[in-house]
Design a protein around this motif. Structure first.
Motif, mmCIF file in Angstrom:
data_model
loop_
_atom_site.group_PDB
_atom_site.id
_atom_site.type_symbol
_atom_site.label_atom_id
_atom_site.label_comp_id
_atom_site.label_asym_id
_atom_site.label_seq_id
_atom_site.Cartn_x
_atom_site.Cartn_y
_atom_site.Cartn_z
ATOM 1 N N ARG A 2 0.820 -1.212 0.000
ATOM 2 C CA ARG A 2 0.000 0.000 0.000
ATOM 3 C C ARG A 2 0.850 1.255 0.000
ATOM 4 O O ARG A 2 1.979 1.268 0.493
ATOM 5 C CB ARG A 2 -0.880 0.032 1.244
ATOM 6 N N ARG A 3 0.247 2.311 -0.532
ATOM 7 C CA ARG A 3 0.894 3.622 -0.469
ATOM 8 C C ARG A 3 0.875 4.117 0.978
ATOM 9 O O ARG A 3 -0.060 3.819 1.724
ATOM 10 C CB ARG A 3 0.129 4.629 -1.333
ATOM 11 N N PRO A 4 1.877 4.888 1.390
ATOM 12 C CA PRO A 4 1.901 5.401 2.768
ATOM 13 C C PRO A 4 0.661 6.242 3.092
ATOM 14 O O PRO A 4 0.187 6.243 4.218
ATOM 15 C CB PRO A 4 3.168 6.253 2.823
ATOM 16 N N GLU A 5 0.123 6.942 2.088
ATOM 17 C CA GLU A 5 -1.060 7.772 2.308
ATOM 18 C C GLU A 5 -2.266 6.923 2.721
ATOM 19 O O GLU A 5 -3.111 7.363 3.503
ATOM 20 C CB GLU A 5 -1.409 8.581 1.054
ATOM 21 N N THR A 6 -2.345 5.712 2.207
ATOM 22 C CA THR A 6 -3.447 4.822 2.558
ATOM 23 C C THR A 6 -3.368 4.432 4.024
ATOM 24 O O THR A 6 -4.373 4.448 4.741
ATOM 25 C CB THR A 6 -3.441 3.571 1.661
ATOM 26 N N ASP A 7 -2.178 4.099 4.479
ATOM 27 C CA ASP A 7 -2.003 3.759 5.897
ATOM 28 C C ASP A 7 -2.305 4.963 6.780
ATOM 29 O O ASP A 7 -2.950 4.828 7.830
ATOM 30 C CB ASP A 7 -0.583 3.248 6.161
ATOM 31 N N THR A 8 -1.868 6.139 6.363
ATOM 32 C CA THR A 8 -2.148 7.360 7.116
ATOM 33 C C THR A 8 -3.648 7.612 7.186
ATOM 34 O O THR A 8 -4.189 7.937 8.242
ATOM 35 C CB THR A 8 -1.440 8.569 6.469
ATOM 36 N N PRO A 41 -7.265 9.578 0.695
ATOM 37 C CA PRO A 41 -5.994 9.960 0.072
ATOM 38 C C PRO A 41 -6.214 10.560 -1.319
ATOM 39 O O PRO A 41 -6.944 10.004 -2.139
ATOM 40 C CB PRO A 41 -5.229 8.641 -0.050
ATOM 41 N N GLY A 43 -3.496 12.096 -4.049
ATOM 42 C CA GLY A 43 -2.078 12.379 -4.298
ATOM 43 C C GLY A 43 -1.285 12.184 -3.015
ATOM 44 O O GLY A 43 -1.482 11.200 -2.301
ATOM 45 N N PRO A 44 -0.426 13.143 -2.663
ATOM 46 C CA PRO A 44 0.379 13.010 -1.449
ATOM 47 C C PRO A 44 -0.370 13.448 -0.189
ATOM 48 O O PRO A 44 0.180 13.405 0.901
ATOM 49 C CB PRO A 44 1.554 13.959 -1.722
#
Length: 88
Positions: A2-8, A41, A43-44
């Motif tokens: 997963r992208r870090p944004e998804t975890d965040t 999420p 983008g960033p």
């Protein structure tokens, strides 16, 4: 992976602030006529609330954002560059 944004975003959904919880109670389930997603999420960034049909981002900038002014400015600029309508 997963992208870090998804975890965040997942973490932020579990730890919503009181103003976010109160607004989510009003927005959830298309009670306002359109569907919103919370801690979504883009983008960033992770938007507090996002309506895909209107390309509308709603941000709750409370005390938690007091020491993140630079991050908020970068978020606002990204949203403008991607033609998102931002309400903060």
């Amino acid at each position: 992976m997963r992208r870090p944004e998804t975890d965040t975003a997942r973490k932020l959904r579990r730890e919503m602030t009181l103003p976010e919880v109160l607004l989510w109670q009003r927005l959830r389930g298309a009670k306002v006529g359109v569907k919103f997603r919370r801690q979504h999420p883009i983008g960033p960034c992770v938007a507090d609330f996002y309506c895909a049909s209107a390309r509308l981002v709603v941000e709750i900038d409370g005390e938690i954002h007091a020491d993140r002014v630079d991050d908020d400015q970068a978020r606002d600029q990204f949203m403008q560059e991607t033609d998102m309508r931002l309400c903060a």
